[in-house]
Scaffold this motif. Structure first.
Motif, PDB file in Angstrom:
ATOM      1  N   VAL A 184       0.790  -1.050  -0.052  1.00  0.00           N
ATOM      2  CA  VAL A 184      -0.110   0.015  -0.086  1.00  0.00           C
ATOM      3  C   VAL A 184       0.837   1.062  -0.148  1.00  0.00           C
ATOM      4  CG1 VAL A 184      -1.765   1.438   1.173  1.00  0.00           C
ATOM      5  CG2 VAL A 184      -1.887  -1.209   1.009  1.00  0.00           C
ATOM      6  N   TYR A 185       2.001   1.124   0.815  1.00  0.00           N
ATOM      7  CA  TYR A 185       3.101   2.389   0.616  1.00  0.00           C
ATOM      8  C   TYR A 185       3.328   2.736  -0.412  1.00  0.00           C
ATOM      9  CZ  TYR A 185       7.162   4.860   1.885  1.00  0.00           C
ATOM     10  OH  TYR A 185       8.328   5.630   1.685  1.00  0.00           O
ATOM     11  N   ASN A 186       3.782   1.434  -0.990  1.00  0.00           N
ATOM     12  CA  ASN A 186       4.586   1.752  -2.674  1.00  0.00           C
ATOM     13  C   ASN A 186       3.553   1.913  -3.394  1.00  0.00           C
ATOM     14  OD1 ASN A 186       7.305   1.141  -2.192  1.00  0.00           O
ATOM     15  ND2 ASN A 186       6.587  -1.032  -1.627  1.00  0.00           N
ATOM     16  N   LEU A 187       2.487   1.688  -3.453  1.00  0.00           N
ATOM     17  CA  LEU A 187       1.241   2.071  -4.469  1.00  0.00           C
ATOM     18  C   LEU A 187       1.111   3.567  -4.212  1.00  0.00           C
ATOM     19  CD1 LEU A 187      -0.953   1.381  -6.442  1.00  0.00           C
ATOM     20  CD2 LEU A 187      -2.543   0.778  -4.709  1.00  0.00           C
ATOM     21  N   ALA A 188       0.734   4.394  -3.039  1.00  0.00           N
ATOM     22  CA  ALA A 188       0.515   5.390  -2.696  1.00  0.00           C
ATOM     23  C   ALA A 188       1.606   6.384  -3.142  1.00  0.00           C
ATOM     24  CB  ALA A 188       0.130   5.782  -1.382  1.00  0.00           C
ATOM     25  N   ALA A 189       2.907   5.953  -3.118  1.00  0.00           N
ATOM     26  CA  ALA A 189       4.132   6.742  -3.301  1.00  0.00           C
ATOM     27  C   ALA A 189       4.278   6.879  -4.757  1.00  0.00           C
ATOM     28  CB  ALA A 189       5.287   6.069  -2.711  1.00  0.00           C
ATOM     29  N   ASN A 190       3.874   5.710  -5.427  1.00  0.00           N
ATOM     30  CA  ASN A 190       3.910   5.831  -6.882  1.00  0.00           C
ATOM     31  C   ASN A 190       3.049   6.857  -7.578  1.00  0.00           C
ATOM     32  OD1 ASN A 190       6.097   3.945  -6.655  1.00  0.00           O
ATOM     33  ND2 ASN A 190       4.977   2.151  -6.941  1.00  0.00           N
ATOM     34  N   MET A 191       1.792   6.578  -6.904  1.00  0.00           N
ATOM     35  CA  MET A 191       0.528   7.427  -7.607  1.00  0.00           C
ATOM     36  C   MET A 191       0.728   9.000  -7.473  1.00  0.00           C
ATOM     37  SD  MET A 191      -2.892   5.224  -6.686  1.00  0.00           S
ATOM     38  CE  MET A 191      -3.916   6.617  -6.879  1.00  0.00           C
TER      39      MET A 191
ATOM     40  N   ALA B   4       4.465  14.966   0.926  1.00  0.00           N
ATOM     41  CA  ALA B   4       4.285  13.772   1.899  1.00  0.00           C
ATOM     42  C   ALA B   4       5.248  12.645   1.351  1.00  0.00           C
ATOM     43  CB  ALA B   4       3.145  13.681   2.414  1.00  0.00           C
ATOM     44  N   ALA B   5       5.174  12.481  -0.075  1.00  0.00           N
ATOM     45  CA  ALA B   5       5.547  11.273  -0.400  1.00  0.00           C
ATOM     46  C   ALA B   5       7.263  11.269  -0.567  1.00  0.00           C
ATOM     47  CB  ALA B   5       5.323  10.571  -1.839  1.00  0.00           C
ATOM     48  N   PRO B   6       8.308  10.437   0.031  1.00  0.00           N
ATOM     49  CA  PRO B   6       9.638  10.722  -0.088  1.00  0.00           C
ATOM     50  C   PRO B   6      10.051  10.408  -1.619  1.00  0.00           C
ATOM     51  CG  PRO B   6       9.044   9.180   1.789  1.00  0.00           C
ATOM     52  CD  PRO B   6       7.758   9.556   0.819  1.00  0.00           C
ATOM     53  N   LEU B   7       9.255   9.811  -2.307  1.00  0.00           N
ATOM     54  CA  LEU B   7       9.697   9.435  -3.750  1.00  0.00           C
ATOM     55  C   LEU B   7       9.777  10.626  -4.675  1.00  0.00           C
ATOM     56  CD1 LEU B   7      10.327   7.383  -5.925  1.00  0.00           C
ATOM     57  CD2 LEU B   7       8.068   6.752  -6.039  1.00  0.00           C
ATOM     58  N   SER B   8       8.452  11.516  -4.044  1.00  0.00           N
ATOM     59  CA  SER B   8       8.849  12.927  -4.962  1.00  0.00           C
ATOM     60  C   SER B   8       9.912  13.750  -4.721  1.00  0.00           C
ATOM     61  CB  SER B   8       7.453  13.596  -4.516  1.00  0.00           C
ATOM     62  OG  SER B   8       7.395  13.900  -3.302  1.00  0.00           O
ATOM     63  N   TRP B   9      10.500  13.607  -3.657  1.00  0.00           N
ATOM     64  CA  TRP B   9      11.552  14.397  -3.535  1.00  0.00           C
ATOM     65  C   TRP B   9      12.829  13.719  -4.113  1.00  0.00           C
ATOM     66  CZ3 TRP B   9      11.279  19.090  -1.159  1.00  0.00           C
ATOM     67  CH2 TRP B   9      10.115  19.409  -0.639  1.00  0.00           C
ATOM     68  N   VAL B  10      12.680  12.422  -4.228  1.00  0.00           N
ATOM     69  CA  VAL B  10      13.622  11.656  -4.954  1.00  0.00           C
ATOM     70  C   VAL B  10      13.719  11.967  -6.322  1.00  0.00           C
ATOM     71  CG1 VAL B  10      14.627   9.504  -5.597  1.00  0.00           C
ATOM     72  CG2 VAL B  10      13.741   9.666  -3.455  1.00  0.00           C
ATOM     73  N   LEU B  11      12.732  12.057  -6.758  1.00  0.00           N
ATOM     74  CA  LEU B  11      12.791  12.293  -8.439  1.00  0.00           C
ATOM     75  C   LEU B  11      12.900  13.879  -8.799  1.00  0.00           C
ATOM     76  CD1 LEU B  11       9.392  10.492  -9.486  1.00  0.00           C
ATOM     77  CD2 LEU B  11      11.954   9.770  -9.729  1.00  0.00           C
ATOM     78  N   GLN B  12      12.465  14.599  -7.633  1.00  0.00           N
ATOM     79  CA  GLN B  12      12.785  15.990  -7.836  1.00  0.00           C
ATOM     80  C   GLN B  12      14.418  16.389  -7.905  1.00  0.00           C
ATOM     81  OE1 GLN B  12      12.247  20.112  -8.101  1.00  0.00           O
ATOM     82  NE2 GLN B  12      10.288  18.928  -7.367  1.00  0.00           N
TER      83      GLN B  12
ATOM     84  N   LEU C  29      -0.050  14.898  -0.460  1.00  0.00           N
ATOM     85  CA  LEU C  29       0.349  13.783  -0.534  1.00  0.00           C
ATOM     86  C   LEU C  29       1.597  13.648  -1.576  1.00  0.00           C
ATOM     87  CD1 LEU C  29      -2.750  11.314  -0.936  1.00  0.00           C
ATOM     88  CD2 LEU C  29      -1.200  11.369   0.866  1.00  0.00           C
ATOM     89  N   TYR C  30       1.612  14.614  -2.547  1.00  0.00           N
ATOM     90  CA  TYR C  30       2.819  14.946  -3.294  1.00  0.00           C
ATOM     91  C   TYR C  30       4.183  15.233  -2.432  1.00  0.00           C
ATOM     92  CZ  TYR C  30       6.282  17.061  -6.402  1.00  0.00           C
ATOM     93  OH  TYR C  30       7.269  17.305  -7.108  1.00  0.00           O
TER      94      TYR C  30
END
Length: 404
Positions: free
Chosen positions: A296-303, A324-332, A321-322
């Protein structure tokens, strides 16, 4: 440990070391015929039921320890103030002198609510870290099914992604989007692999940890710090192997500075996913539940990371949520450093149905990238690591999922 042995089996014991919850000694000595020494010791404090010779001494002993206090005495204190406790302490002190351990602190039986954190454990914090570190690093070294397997899996993933996106040109729209997608998939695939593979390892160790924590062998803090540290060498190795293969095969920006920054962000991202897996396994009751919440965590982060749906296209109520998602900062961090360039030196890309546009102008506008935020992104990821480790330490200290 034998729980409630039969009367015949218990009568075969010559001596008994009896601990109550928290690893506090309540009896240590010879039992005597029909456990007379044990019964006499417990009854000397008053407030305990009489012992009938027809009873099983082991059952009576456990019933006495379960009795509320008062009227039952404080059994650890009763033992410490007894001649039996004094004799045991004197014997241990004599052993210490015999082996010339002159630098060791005096032995103490101080436990319970009045004890300090250092007095509650058999060894000081530094010794706990050393012994736990030795145990965990040796256990990881002897676990090729976990560590060697993830090195192989990440190597295969790097090669497959590198071949799928081999030397893509950003001058065409398809090539530009492929390079962006390659970085997204690299972070997501490695994070998912690490998160779910670490869960089984932590779940196996957790049962042992519950028993040893109850025995006051070491603190939750020392265990949590070692659990964090033991992963670092393998994360460094796997990240370096993956990036060394993937980065150059895809043809990302040349230069040592760009390569090292990409490696740093990738290492922080992969490590964060790994430690999230550790945290979920510590907090949740079963390994299966941890896998479900991890998915669920990975799904939310990817979305909500801004790749599938850029933040500029998200409804306002979901944009939090953008952030809050660590993945968004990674891609940034990854995309801004890969595509940023000055106006006069920026390559052009052809968007279907539009005039050629600067690669950086297109990417920064579409994905809301800010090159000046790159080190802020690193700081956010470090902060996320701290939050996850704090949650793991709190879980280790307060959460216990034992059924009995």
């Amino acid at each position: 440990t034998i729980h409630q042995p039969s009367t015949m089996l218990f009568s075969m014991f010559e001596s008994l070391l009896l601990l109550r919850k928290g690893g506090q000694v309540v009896f240590f000595g010879e039992l005597g015929p029909e456990a007379v020494n044990l019964v006499t010791h417990f009854q000397s404090g008053g407030g305990v039921p009489e012992f009938d010779r027809k009873m099983n001494p082991a059952t009576w002993m456990l019933d006495v320890l379960d009795a509320p206090s008062p009227p039952a005495p404080d059994f650890p204190q009763l033992y410490r103030s007894s001649a039996m406790g004094a004799a045991a302490l004197a014997q241990l002190e004599a052993m210490r002198q015999l082996h010339s351990i002159t630098t060791a602190p005096p032995l103490s039986f101080t436990t319970g609510p009045s004890a300090t954190a250092a007095q509650s454990y058999a060894a000081p914090f530094s010794v706990q870290l050393r012994e736990l570190g030795r145990k965990f690093f040796l256990a990881y070294w002897r676990s090729p099914h976990y560590n060697f397997t993830r090195v192989i899996l990440l190597t295969i993933t790097a090669v497959l992604l590198g071949l799928a996106y081999l030397r893509m040109s950003t001058t065409a729209y398809a090539g530009l989007f492929a390079v962006i997608a390659a970085q997204f998939l690299a972070v997501v695939f490695t994070g998912i692999q690490n998160m779910h593979s670490v869960m089984s390892v932590v779940a196996t160790e957790r049962a042992v940890f519950y028993r040893e924590r109850a025995s006051r062998m070491y603190s939750s803090l020392s265990y949590g710090l070692v659990l964090w540290a033991v992963e670092l060498p393998y994360l460094l190795i796997t990240s370096t192997v993956f990036v060394a293969i993937f980065y150059w095969m895809v043809g990302l920006r040349q230069g040592a500075e760009s390569f090292l920054f990409w490696w740093l962000v990738f290492f922080l991202s992969t490590g964060l996913d790994t430690y999230v897996g550790v945290m979920l396994t510590v907090l949740l009751p079963t390994e299966q539940t941890a896998h479900v919440f991890g998915s669920v965590y990975n799904l939310a982060a990817n979305m909500f990371c801004g790749f599938m749906v850029p933040i500029t296209a998200m409804p306002g109520m979901w944009q939090w949520l953008y952030w809050a998602a660590p993945l968004s900062w990674v891609l940034q961090a990854l995309m801004s450093t890969q595509f940023h360039c000055e106006a006069e030196s920026c390559p052009q890309t052809q968007i279907p149905g539009e005039q050629p546009v600067s690669v950086w102008d297109y990417v920064s506008t579409t994905f809301a990238l800010h090159y000046e935020w790159r080190w802020i992104c690193v700081g956010v990821l470090v902060g996320a690591h701290i939050v996850v480790q704090a949650a793991t330490l709190l879980g280790l200290h307060f959460v216990c999922h034992l059924k009995r």
